[in-house]
Enzyme design. Structure first.
Site, PDB file in Angstrom:
ATOM      1  N   GLY A   1       0.796  -1.234   0.000  1.00 44.90           N
ATOM      2  CA  GLY A   1       0.000   0.000   0.000  1.00 44.90           C
ATOM      3  C   GLY A   1       0.822   1.274   0.000  1.00 44.90           C
TER       4      GLY A   1
ATOM      5  CG  HIS B   1       1.060  -2.840 -15.000  1.00 45.66           C
ATOM      6  ND1 HIS B   1       0.738  -3.952 -14.233  1.00 45.66           N
ATOM      7  CD2 HIS B   1       2.000  -3.254 -15.889  1.00 45.66           C
ATOM      8  CE1 HIS B   1       1.440  -4.986 -14.678  1.00 45.66           C
ATOM      9  NE2 HIS B   1       2.207  -4.591 -15.671  1.00 45.66           N
TER      10      HIS B   1
HETATM   11  C1  GAR Z   1       2.803  -1.106  -7.627  1.00 47.99           C
HETATM   12  O1  GAR Z   1       4.121  -1.051  -8.110  1.00 47.99           O
HETATM   13  C2  GAR Z   1       1.814  -1.225  -8.768  1.00 47.99           C
HETATM   14  O2  GAR Z   1       2.264  -0.608  -9.939  1.00 47.99           O
HETATM   15  C3  GAR Z   1       1.721  -2.724  -8.938  1.00 47.99           C
HETATM   16  O3  GAR Z   1       1.743  -3.224  -7.634  1.00 47.99           O
HETATM   17  C4  GAR Z   1       2.570  -2.386  -6.830  1.00 47.99           C
HETATM   18  C5  GAR Z   1       1.864  -2.130  -5.513  1.00 47.99           C
HETATM   19  O4  GAR Z   1       2.707  -1.477  -4.611  1.00 47.99           O
HETATM   20  N1  GAR Z   1       0.519  -3.099  -9.646  1.00 47.99           N
HETATM   21  C6  GAR Z   1       0.429  -4.107 -10.504  1.00 47.99           C
HETATM   22  O5  GAR Z   1       1.359  -4.856 -10.754  1.00 47.99           O
HETATM   23  C7  GAR Z   1      -0.929  -4.262 -11.167  1.00 47.99           C
HETATM   24  N2  GAR Z   1      -0.919  -5.262 -12.177  1.00 47.99           N
HETATM   25  P1  GAR Z   1       2.138  -0.812  -3.287  1.00 47.99           P
HETATM   26  O6  GAR Z   1       1.219  -1.837  -2.622  1.00 47.99           O
HETATM   27  O7  GAR Z   1       3.353  -0.543  -2.441  1.00 47.99           O
HETATM   28  O8  GAR Z   1       1.401   0.437  -3.678  1.00 47.99           O
END
Ligand code: GAR
Length: 200
Positions: A12, A109
């Protein structure tokens, strides 16, 4: 003021970046709800620390995807949510939510889509030995990391780049770009009711 719901599955850090921007007065939104499909995930703790209501559910407790999405939908309507912001939510959005929030669901993404959709986009880019990867923010449709692209920003993969160093660079961009784009979308075409500031 627009009400947004952030959907996350893990750490998050993007959710936190939005909380921080709202608190700093740089993002004109009310973060009305965190939706999380992993009740033990750290993003839920972040919500509690920031006083953001959360709906954390376990998909296994529901007979179908339609059933848990219906419950999510009820929570969103109860909180009068205008926009859904996916930030590391590792599930496809189903027809119930897509219909109710058509054109008001966005995703981030960590690649230059359409390259490297799905899980572990950073690992996919390193394995493919490409020189450039990046970040994409896009509207959500029924596909996996598909839908009209709003913005992309490139990141160079250097000699000897590690997963950790690349993730750090990508997340630094995400934490700046996502709140910025959200602010742009939320204020675009907004009708100000004070006649003096009306843009229409
Ligand atoms: C982020 O880097 C986002 O771009 C990726 O998950 C991570 C979540 O990080 N999303 C995907 O891969 C969607 N297909 P966070 O929980 O620290 O915000």
């Amino acid at each position: 003021m627009n009400n947004i719901a952030v959907f996350a599955s893990g750490n998050g850090s993007n959710f936190q970046a939005m909380i921080d921007r709202v608190q700093a007065g740089n993002l004109a939104a009310n973060i009305a709800l965190l939706v999380c499909d992993r009740p033990g995930a750290y993003c839920v703790e972040r919500a509690k620390a920031a006083g953001v209501p959360d709906f954390a559910f376990n998909a296994k407790d529901y007979p179908s995807k339609a059933a848990f999405e219906q419950e999510i939908c009820q929570q969103l309507l109860k909180e009068q949510v205008d926009w859904i912001v996916l930030a590391g939510y590792m599930r496809l959005i189903g027809p119930a939510l897509l219909q109710e929030f058509a054109g008001r669901i966005i995703n981030i993404h960590p690649s230059l889509l359409p390259q490297f959709p799905g899980k572990d986009a950073i690992g996919q880019a390193l394995a493919a030995k490409v020189k450039w990867t990046g970040v994409t923010i896009h509207f959500v449709d029924e596909g996996m990391d598909t839908g009209p692209i709003i913005v992309q920003e490139r990141v160079r993969i250097e000699e000897g780049e590690t997963r950790e160093s690349l993730q750090r660079k990508i997340q630094a961009i995400e934490h700046r770009l996502y709140p910025e784009i959200l602010q742009m979308l939320l204020t675009r075409g907004e009708v100000k009711h004070d006649k003096k500031t009306s843009t229409y």
